[in-house]
Design an enzyme around this catalytic site. Sequence first.
Site, mmCIF file in Angstrom:
data_model
loop_
_atom_site.group_PDB
_atom_site.id
_atom_site.type_symbol
_atom_site.label_atom_id
_atom_site.label_comp_id
_atom_site.label_asym_id
_atom_site.label_seq_id
_atom_site.Cartn_x
_atom_site.Cartn_y
_atom_site.Cartn_z
ATOM 1 C CE LYS A 125 -20.760 -51.902 85.965
ATOM 2 N NZ LYS A 125 -20.696 -52.144 84.537
ATOM 3 C CG HIS A 141 -25.651 -53.124 83.730
ATOM 4 N ND1 HIS A 141 -25.343 -52.009 84.475
ATOM 5 C CD2 HIS A 141 -24.696 -53.208 82.770
ATOM 6 C CE1 HIS A 141 -24.275 -51.421 83.971
ATOM 7 N NE2 HIS A 141 -23.854 -52.131 82.942
ATOM 8 C CB SER A 186 -26.001 -50.532 81.242
ATOM 9 O OG SER A 186 -24.990 -49.985 80.435
HETATM 10 C C1 LIG Z 1 -19.472 -52.433 83.709
HETATM 11 C C2 LIG Z 1 -19.625 -53.543 82.722
HETATM 12 C C3 LIG Z 1 -18.699 -54.591 82.664
HETATM 13 C C4 LIG Z 1 -17.399 -54.533 83.425
HETATM 14 O O1 LIG Z 1 -17.580 -54.787 84.773
HETATM 15 P P1 LIG Z 1 -16.497 -54.187 85.812
HETATM 16 O O2 LIG Z 1 -16.624 -55.059 87.000
HETATM 17 O O3 LIG Z 1 -16.899 -52.758 86.040
HETATM 18 O O4 LIG Z 1 -15.158 -54.284 85.164
HETATM 19 C C5 LIG Z 1 -18.965 -55.676 81.860
HETATM 20 N N1 LIG Z 1 -20.096 -55.742 81.113
HETATM 21 C C6 LIG Z 1 -20.997 -54.722 81.114
HETATM 22 C C7 LIG Z 1 -22.208 -54.843 80.269
HETATM 23 C C8 LIG Z 1 -20.787 -53.594 81.897
HETATM 24 O O5 LIG Z 1 -21.638 -52.584 81.870
#
Ligand SMILES: *Cc1c(COP(=O)(O)O)cnc(C)c1O
Length: 422
Positions: free
Chosen positions: A259, A228, A200
């Site tokens: 997300k 992502h 990301s």
């Molecule tokens: C945001 C993120 C997570 C964690 O996910 P959440 O549901 O926000 O706890 C895991 N892996 C990556 C690569 C992330 O960017």
Amino acid sequence: MSSSQIVRNPFAAFCRKALADIQAQGRYRRFTPLARRADAYPTYEYTHAPRAEPGPDVTVWSANDYLGMGVEPEVQEAAIAAIRAHGAGAGGTRNIAGTSPLHAALEAELAALHGKEAGLLFVSGYVSNQASLQTILTSMPGWICFSDRQNHASMIAGIKGARGATCVIYEHNDLADLEAKLAAAPVDAPKMIAFESVYSMDGDIADIAATCALARRYGALTYLDEVHAVGLYGAEGGGVSQRDGVADQVDIIEGTLAKGFGVHGGYVTASSEIVDYLRSAASGFIFTTALPPAVVAAALESVRLVRRQPWRRERLFERVATFRAKLDAAGVPFMDTPSHIVPIPVGNAERCMRISRRLLDEYRLYATPINYPTVPRGTERLRLTPGPFHTDAMMDDMVSALRTLLREESLDEQSGATSRAA
Ligand SMILES: *Cc1c(COP(=O)(O)O)cnc(C)c1O
């Protein structure tokens, strides 16, 4: 020791000193108070300190609700209906009356999305990575986990937390380095390759097929974080593994509901055996209250909509392409990534913070500054995530603000350097 004596615990003094250091390094975290307007996403109200009148509207360019699913009326309605039917909280862990038909339906939906036998929900994506990796890597003695250098903190927490397992870091997306490290490891040790599809911060994408081919050659289990990518890539939003037609080659696919799906929660999908094992052994799954029914109902509605409505993905990528073309035409430099993420390189922490601050104060635009330690020093950037609801007019505002600020801030720096030298 007399009973009237008081012994001072050293932690408060430690905090004062640590916070002073963090401030001196420019790493002190100040959150920008922004209230999302569900009827006008990506518009937020900028809510400074307590105040009677409403704050000004700000266009947000850094949110991770990539498709705006969190403000979809059907998704909101699903949450409201579930609260009315089942109440606000789950009322227990999954084992203690916390497993509703909604939980089972969402797990089945996610398994189907990734073409796996089973799915398992966690309270967040972070917890799904931390708990799953730690549990698998402590299951047998001698595990070796090959971990991409840019893996997310939640994966690192799981791998590092697995006592007895060895962590071997390979260079980011460098399959030659990965193969050399696999080849150097004992043939009979249980091995895992842990990596992400879309990274990301740089917005680059792993070669999943080639990674899985290496895994087969060396007998390694593959663990893929598609956080992502889910919702955005593949015919149904099953991620890059679906887009590339290789989901069946990945042993464990992990994702988030927070997300691209715009709600909350994390999950893994895999064979029934692996999921069953995690269900029975992962502390971070067992000893925590189940996701609330409203969250599960909203996520289920969101996943169903996203799976059968490819126009949401098409619209996102059309918007991203339009935004890149506008940046290009205006001569604003950006990292040309193969994903939906548009990083604008700024190159130094103070400048990055200043530009982000001025975007907010002078232009009512919000873009998160990304600084060390999230990215290496010298590669500080603004991370922009254009979405389906960013209009051409919003884009023109952002492009012209960036052009002005990048120019002004670099001139200021040069004149600052000159006056210091003089
Ligand atoms: C945001 C993120 C997570 C964690 O996910 P959440 O549901 O926000 O706890 C895991 N892996 C990556 C690569 C992330 O960017």
